[in-house]
Design a protein around this motif. Structure first.
Motif, PDB file in Angstrom:
ATOM      1  N   THR A 154       0.828  -1.211   0.000  1.00  0.00           N
ATOM      2  CA  THR A 154       0.000   0.000   0.000  1.00  0.00           C
ATOM      3  C   THR A 154       0.857   1.254   0.000  1.00  0.00           C
ATOM      4  O   THR A 154       0.583   2.216  -0.733  1.00  0.00           O
ATOM      5  CB  THR A 154      -0.925  -0.004   1.226  1.00  0.00           C
ATOM      6  OG1 THR A 154      -1.717  -1.192   1.223  1.00  0.00           O
ATOM      7  CG2 THR A 154      -1.841   1.203   1.215  1.00  0.00           C
ATOM      8  N   ARG A 155       1.889   1.265   0.809  1.00  0.00           N
ATOM      9  CA  ARG A 155       2.763   2.440   0.881  1.00  0.00           C
ATOM     10  C   ARG A 155       3.465   2.681  -0.455  1.00  0.00           C
ATOM     11  O   ARG A 155       3.551   3.826  -0.923  1.00  0.00           O
ATOM     12  CB  ARG A 155       3.790   2.242   1.995  1.00  0.00           C
ATOM     13  CG  ARG A 155       4.702   3.444   2.207  1.00  0.00           C
ATOM     14  CD  ARG A 155       5.690   3.176   3.324  1.00  0.00           C
ATOM     15  NE  ARG A 155       6.604   4.289   3.498  1.00  0.00           N
ATOM     16  CZ  ARG A 155       6.376   5.324   4.294  1.00  0.00           C
ATOM     17  NH1 ARG A 155       5.254   5.392   5.004  1.00  0.00           N
ATOM     18  NH2 ARG A 155       7.272   6.292   4.408  1.00  0.00           N
ATOM     19  N   VAL A 168       0.901   3.991  -3.152  1.00  0.00           N
ATOM     20  CA  VAL A 168       0.428   5.360  -2.934  1.00  0.00           C
ATOM     21  C   VAL A 168       1.527   6.376  -3.218  1.00  0.00           C
ATOM     22  O   VAL A 168       1.270   7.451  -3.783  1.00  0.00           O
ATOM     23  CB  VAL A 168      -0.103   5.493  -1.492  1.00  0.00           C
ATOM     24  CG1 VAL A 168      -0.382   6.957  -1.143  1.00  0.00           C
ATOM     25  CG2 VAL A 168      -1.370   4.683  -1.316  1.00  0.00           C
ATOM     26  N   GLU A 169       2.760   6.054  -2.851  1.00  0.00           N
ATOM     27  CA  GLU A 169       3.834   7.029  -2.998  1.00  0.00           C
ATOM     28  C   GLU A 169       4.453   7.038  -4.392  1.00  0.00           C
ATOM     29  O   GLU A 169       4.998   8.054  -4.812  1.00  0.00           O
ATOM     30  CB  GLU A 169       4.925   6.749  -1.960  1.00  0.00           C
ATOM     31  CG  GLU A 169       4.461   6.973  -0.528  1.00  0.00           C
ATOM     32  CD  GLU A 169       5.608   6.951   0.453  1.00  0.00           C
ATOM     33  OE1 GLU A 169       6.768   6.930  -0.011  1.00  0.00           O
ATOM     34  OE2 GLU A 169       5.353   6.947   1.666  1.00  0.00           O
ATOM     35  N   ALA A 227       0.569   8.395  -8.703  1.00  0.00           N
ATOM     36  CA  ALA A 227      -0.183   9.578  -8.282  1.00  0.00           C
ATOM     37  C   ALA A 227      -1.668   9.267  -8.229  1.00  0.00           C
ATOM     38  O   ALA A 227      -2.181   8.430  -8.978  1.00  0.00           O
ATOM     39  CB  ALA A 227       0.082  10.732  -9.249  1.00  0.00           C
ATOM     40  N   ASP A 248      -3.477   8.673  -2.848  1.00  0.00           N
ATOM     41  CA  ASP A 248      -3.344   9.050  -1.440  1.00  0.00           C
ATOM     42  C   ASP A 248      -4.693   9.225  -0.775  1.00  0.00           C
ATOM     43  O   ASP A 248      -4.857   8.939   0.423  1.00  0.00           O
ATOM     44  CB  ASP A 248      -2.529  10.343  -1.349  1.00  0.00           C
ATOM     45  CG  ASP A 248      -1.999  10.577   0.062  1.00  0.00           C
ATOM     46  OD1 ASP A 248      -2.086   9.640   0.882  1.00  0.00           O
ATOM     47  OD2 ASP A 248      -1.489  11.683   0.345  1.00  0.00           O
ATOM     48  N   GLU A 249      -5.679   9.679  -1.493  1.00  0.00           N
ATOM     49  CA  GLU A 249      -7.004   9.895  -0.909  1.00  0.00           C
ATOM     50  C   GLU A 249      -7.761   8.590  -0.686  1.00  0.00           C
ATOM     51  O   GLU A 249      -8.733   8.575   0.072  1.00  0.00           O
ATOM     52  CB  GLU A 249      -7.825  10.806  -1.835  1.00  0.00           C
ATOM     53  CG  GLU A 249      -7.197  12.179  -2.048  1.00  0.00           C
ATOM     54  CD  GLU A 249      -8.012  13.024  -3.014  1.00  0.00           C
ATOM     55  OE1 GLU A 249      -9.042  12.479  -3.520  1.00  0.00           O
ATOM     56  OE2 GLU A 249      -7.642  14.186  -3.253  1.00  0.00           O
ATOM     57  N   HIS A 250      -7.355   7.534  -1.340  1.00  0.00           N
ATOM     58  CA  HIS A 250      -8.054   6.248  -1.231  1.00  0.00           C
ATOM     59  C   HIS A 250      -7.125   5.176  -0.651  1.00  0.00           C
ATOM     60  O   HIS A 250      -7.147   4.033  -1.086  1.00  0.00           O
ATOM     61  CB  HIS A 250      -8.555   5.810  -2.612  1.00  0.00           C
ATOM     62  CG  HIS A 250      -9.321   6.871  -3.339  1.00  0.00           C
ATOM     63  ND1 HIS A 250     -10.643   7.164  -3.058  1.00  0.00           N
ATOM     64  CD2 HIS A 250      -8.951   7.722  -4.339  1.00  0.00           C
ATOM     65  CE1 HIS A 250     -11.063   8.133  -3.854  1.00  0.00           C
ATOM     66  NE2 HIS A 250     -10.056   8.496  -4.635  1.00  0.00           N
ATOM     67  N   ARG A 251      -6.332   5.553   0.321  1.00  0.00           N
ATOM     68  CA  ARG A 251      -5.372   4.630   0.902  1.00  0.00           C
ATOM     69  C   ARG A 251      -6.069   3.434   1.551  1.00  0.00           C
ATOM     70  O   ARG A 251      -5.592   2.291   1.453  1.00  0.00           O
ATOM     71  CB  ARG A 251      -4.509   5.360   1.925  1.00  0.00           C
ATOM     72  CG  ARG A 251      -3.398   4.521   2.532  1.00  0.00           C
ATOM     73  CD  ARG A 251      -2.686   5.300   3.624  1.00  0.00           C
ATOM     74  NE  ARG A 251      -1.988   6.432   3.074  1.00  0.00           N
ATOM     75  CZ  ARG A 251      -0.682   6.420   2.752  1.00  0.00           C
ATOM     76  NH1 ARG A 251       0.024   5.307   2.928  1.00  0.00           N
ATOM     77  NH2 ARG A 251      -0.113   7.501   2.283  1.00  0.00           N
TER      78      ARG A 251
END
Length: 251
Positions: free
Chosen positions: A217-218, A221-222, A225, A228-231
């Protein structure tokens, strides 16, 4: 006393004006020499000789018959060539660094995984299948098939959540999901020494699934692009994937 006989001279035809001449020591023909094979049949064939300087005599070899040693394959022509693994796009140092970054579930290095590759995940999947084979389970085809379907699933979920701002490509998704299989591979290795079906086995599986989920997941997300809003939703999709693989180890 032996009687002597007078032997008349032998007359041979002569080629000079039809006049015959008596055969004597001065008029006898020289015997024709027998055929003698040439001891060196290639002496008159210089193009069959392997001696380069035989036709040109002693002295320096001309530029037309000389061979440039710098262009010879056994010389220094291949010294500047890159190694075979680099030509195939396999960087062992980078693969090792990516593998070590997954071992830290709290701080995986996204910069290392920006350059995606599939050789590292392939090695991890082969190790996973080997440990399963040692446990008496033949899962090579299942592992490869499930990883393909799961990577497609993550790719669709992430791009649907991120919308037009998402830039996660399928190749990078395969790489990230494959590298984050490392905790499940460790679980498969430890399961060889733990009784199957006990509470200890279920506890270990839960810990390693959370480890893989957090790392994947990390990185998703990183690196990509728009996620981040749907982590939370991305983490849930990753948790489903690695739970599925952990069931191969537990049961």
């Amino acid at each position: 006393m032996a009687k002597e006989f007078n032997v008349p001279p032998v007359i041979f035809p002569s080629s000079l004006g039809g006049v015959t001449a008596a055969a004597g020591p001065q008029n006898r023909r020289a015997p024709t020499p027998s055929f003698t094979p040439n001891p060196n049949p290639n002496a008159n064939l210089p193009f069959l000789s392997f001696d380069i300087g035989s036709t040109s005599g002693p002295g320096p070899i001309s530029s037309s018959s000389s061979i440039n040693a710098s262009h010879h394959p056994s010389g220094g022509f291949f010294d500047d060539e890159p190694p075979l693994l680099e030509e195939l796009g396999i960087n062992t140092g980078q693969i090792w660094s990516k593998t070590l970054s997954i071992l830290n579930p709290f701080r995986p290095n996204p910069g290392l995984h920006a350059d995606a590759d599939l050789f590292g995940p392939f090695l991890l999947l082969m190790a996973f299948g080997l440990f399963q084979l040692l446990a008496g389970k033949l899962h090579f085809g299942i592992i490869l098939g499930w990883l393909t379907v799961c990577s497609l699933f993550i790719y669709l979920v992430f791009n649907m959540l991120a919308g037009r701002s998402g830039n996660l490509d399928l190749y990078r998704c395969f790489s990230l999901v494959g590298y984050c299989m490392l905790p499940i591979v460790v679980l498969s290795a430890l399961s060889l020494f733990v009784p199957r079906g006990g509470m200890l086995m279920f506890g270990m599986a839960a810990v390693f699934v959370l480890w893989s989920t957090r790392a994947c997941t990390r990185l998703l997300v990183e690196i990509a692009a728009g996620g981040d809003e749907h982590r939370g939703l991305i983490a849930y999709a990753c948790w489903l994937i690695y739970t599925l693989f952990s069931l191969l180890v537990v049961f």
